[in-house]
Enzyme design. Structure first.
Site, mmCIF file in Angstrom:
data_model
loop_
_atom_site.group_PDB
_atom_site.id
_atom_site.type_symbol
_atom_site.label_atom_id
_atom_site.label_comp_id
_atom_site.label_asym_id
_atom_site.label_seq_id
_atom_site.Cartn_x
_atom_site.Cartn_y
_atom_site.Cartn_z
ATOM 1 N N SER A 51 3.505 -2.353 10.292
ATOM 2 C CA SER A 51 4.958 -2.400 10.497
ATOM 3 C C SER A 51 5.577 -3.744 10.134
ATOM 4 O O SER A 51 6.468 -4.245 10.827
ATOM 5 C CB SER A 51 5.297 -2.019 11.943
ATOM 6 O OG SER A 51 4.931 -0.661 12.172
ATOM 7 N N GLY A 89 2.615 2.178 10.828
ATOM 8 C CA GLY A 89 3.548 3.293 10.741
ATOM 9 C C GLY A 89 4.295 3.595 12.025
ATOM 10 O O GLY A 89 5.007 4.591 12.125
ATOM 11 N N HIS A 111 -9.554 1.114 4.838
ATOM 12 C CA HIS A 111 -8.262 1.286 5.520
ATOM 13 C C HIS A 111 -8.462 2.215 6.712
ATOM 14 O O HIS A 111 -9.254 3.161 6.656
ATOM 15 C CB HIS A 111 -7.212 1.840 4.569
ATOM 16 C CG HIS A 111 -5.843 1.823 5.147
ATOM 17 N ND1 HIS A 111 -5.396 2.779 6.034
ATOM 18 C CD2 HIS A 111 -4.838 0.939 5.004
ATOM 19 C CE1 HIS A 111 -4.165 2.488 6.396
ATOM 20 N NE2 HIS A 111 -3.804 1.376 5.798
ATOM 21 N N GLU A 161 -6.876 4.575 7.832
ATOM 22 C CA GLU A 161 -6.687 6.008 7.567
ATOM 23 C C GLU A 161 -7.923 6.612 6.887
ATOM 24 O O GLU A 161 -8.261 7.775 7.135
ATOM 25 C CB GLU A 161 -5.418 6.202 6.723
ATOM 26 C CG GLU A 161 -4.153 5.939 7.549
ATOM 27 C CD GLU A 161 -2.956 5.438 6.758
ATOM 28 O OE1 GLU A 161 -1.970 4.998 7.382
ATOM 29 O OE2 GLU A 161 -3.000 5.475 5.510
ATOM 30 N N LYS A 221 0.233 4.219 -0.196
ATOM 31 C CA LYS A 221 -0.371 5.397 0.438
ATOM 32 C C LYS A 221 -0.118 6.624 -0.462
ATOM 33 O O LYS A 221 -0.058 6.472 -1.689
ATOM 34 C CB LYS A 221 0.147 5.555 1.870
ATOM 35 C CG LYS A 221 -0.150 4.293 2.694
ATOM 36 C CD LYS A 221 0.076 4.466 4.181
ATOM 37 C CE LYS A 221 -0.210 3.162 4.911
ATOM 38 N NZ LYS A 221 -0.091 3.297 6.376
ATOM 39 N N ASN A 281 0.875 -1.174 0.000
ATOM 40 C CA ASN A 281 0.000 0.000 0.000
ATOM 41 C C ASN A 281 0.912 1.224 0.000
ATOM 42 O O ASN A 281 1.489 1.570 1.027
ATOM 43 C CB ASN A 281 -0.897 -0.001 1.247
ATOM 44 C CG ASN A 281 -1.694 1.281 1.389
ATOM 45 O OD1 ASN A 281 -1.704 2.121 0.475
ATOM 46 N ND2 ASN A 281 -2.364 1.445 2.511
ATOM 47 N N GLU A 303 -5.312 -5.030 10.409
ATOM 48 C CA GLU A 303 -4.282 -4.008 10.625
ATOM 49 C C GLU A 303 -4.573 -3.288 11.935
ATOM 50 O O GLU A 303 -5.387 -2.349 11.981
ATOM 51 C CB GLU A 303 -4.301 -2.989 9.478
ATOM 52 C CG GLU A 303 -3.912 -3.551 8.122
ATOM 53 C CD GLU A 303 -3.434 -2.467 7.176
ATOM 54 O OE1 GLU A 303 -4.141 -1.474 6.959
ATOM 55 O OE2 GLU A 303 -2.316 -2.609 6.657
HETATM 56 O O1 LIG Z 1 -1.234 0.703 6.700
HETATM 57 C C1 LIG Z 1 -0.505 -0.210 6.369
HETATM 58 C C2 LIG Z 1 -0.751 -0.946 5.117
HETATM 59 O O2 LIG Z 1 -2.046 -0.682 4.613
HETATM 60 C C3 LIG Z 1 0.707 -0.586 7.177
HETATM 61 O O3 LIG Z 1 1.634 0.460 7.095
HETATM 62 P P1 LIG Z 1 3.121 0.200 7.671
HETATM 63 O O4 LIG Z 1 3.614 -1.071 7.041
HETATM 64 O O5 LIG Z 1 3.888 1.413 7.234
HETATM 65 O O6 LIG Z 1 2.961 0.063 9.172
#
Ligand SMILES: O=C(CO)COP(=O)(O)O
Length: 250
Positions: free
Chosen positions: A212, A173, A95, A97, A11, A9, A167
């Site tokens: 992560s 993150g 997601h 976010e 982002k 992803n 997740e």
């Molecule tokens: O949100 C994520 C994947 O959709 C995970 O992000 P990270 O791998 O940066 O923690």
């Protein structure tokens, strides 16, 4: 036996030049990937570039979101059929976010899930709890609520044609990866919940872990019986890291 799926992803990262370098590195290195699948979910403006770079490669691609509407006066939105136009196989829905920053509630996520599937996309349904919810010992209640919203509109048959990504928000993150045991416990809960509706669908459901994941921890996470790959954020922006994570899924 479920085949593991590793999806990156990206982002809101990338540029035409950075993407070219990353994709040009991924294609040859992942050509020999066997016994696992991989994909990249890129920002909308780069779908054409991904399609051009990945057509015929051993790497699928998709989007990070979509509209729940088929078409119409929804300024700025992107429909499932538009994603299909660019060869997308996957679409992330729900997601954390999107849920936290853009107010996507369970009903909206469920509608996006249905819209994706109606157009022939494979939705990757993101579920997971916040740190406060984990510390409040309501992780399973939260994940169950998020799954129920989709089951209510798509049914277990809909889940059969999807991927679920667990997740934990507190691991995204932050570098604070869930331990393999913590992740396995929630994955087993998800699978058991789906099994209440259909044992067959539960057995075949790919459940990714995200939060992560790095090359250093991927193999240990993927060794757990109910972890079927990963949804990768930061590490997906490094060809070396992402390739190593994909290889750990074989
Ligand atoms: O949100 C994520 C994947 O959709 C995970 O992000 P990270 O791998 O940066 O923690």
């Amino acid at each position: 036996m479920r085949e593991k799926l590793v999806a990156g992803n990206w982002k809101m990262h990338g540029s035409l030049a950075e993407n070219k370098a990353l994709l040009d590195a991924l294609v040859p290195q992942l050509a020999s990937l066997k016994g696992a699948s991989c994909a990249v979910c890129v920002p909308y403006p780069y779908l054409f570039q991904a399609q051009q770079a990945l057509q015929g490669a051993n790497v699928a691609w998709g989007a990070q979101n979509l509209s729940q509407h088929e078409k119409g006066a929804f300024t700025g939105e992107v429909s499932a059929s538009m994603l299909v136009d660019f060869g997308c196989k996957y679409a992330l829905v729900g997601h954390s976010e999107r849920r936290a920053l853009y107010g996507e509630d369970d009903a909206t996520v469920a509608a996006k899930f249905v819209a994706a599937q109606k157009a022939g996309l494979t939705p990757i349904l993101c579920v997971g709890e916040t740190l406060a919810e984990r510390e409040g010992n309501i992780t399973e209640q939260v994940v169950a609520r998020q799954l129920d919203a989709v089951l209510a509109v798509a049914g277990v048959a809909g889940l059969a044609k999807s991927v679920v990504a667990y997740e934990p928000v507190w691991a995204i993150g932050t570098g604070k990866t869930a331990s393999p045991e913590q992740a396995q416990a929630v994955h087993a809960f998800i699978r058991a919940k789906v099994a209440e509706a259909s044992a067959d669908v539960a057995a075949g459901l790919v459940i990714q872990y995200g939060g992560s994941v790095k090359a250093a921890n991927a193999a240990q996470l993927f060794s757990m019986p109910d972890i079927d790959g990963g949804l990768i954020g930061g590490a997906a922006l490094s060809a070396e890291e992402f390739v190593a994570i994909c290889r750990a899924a074989q």
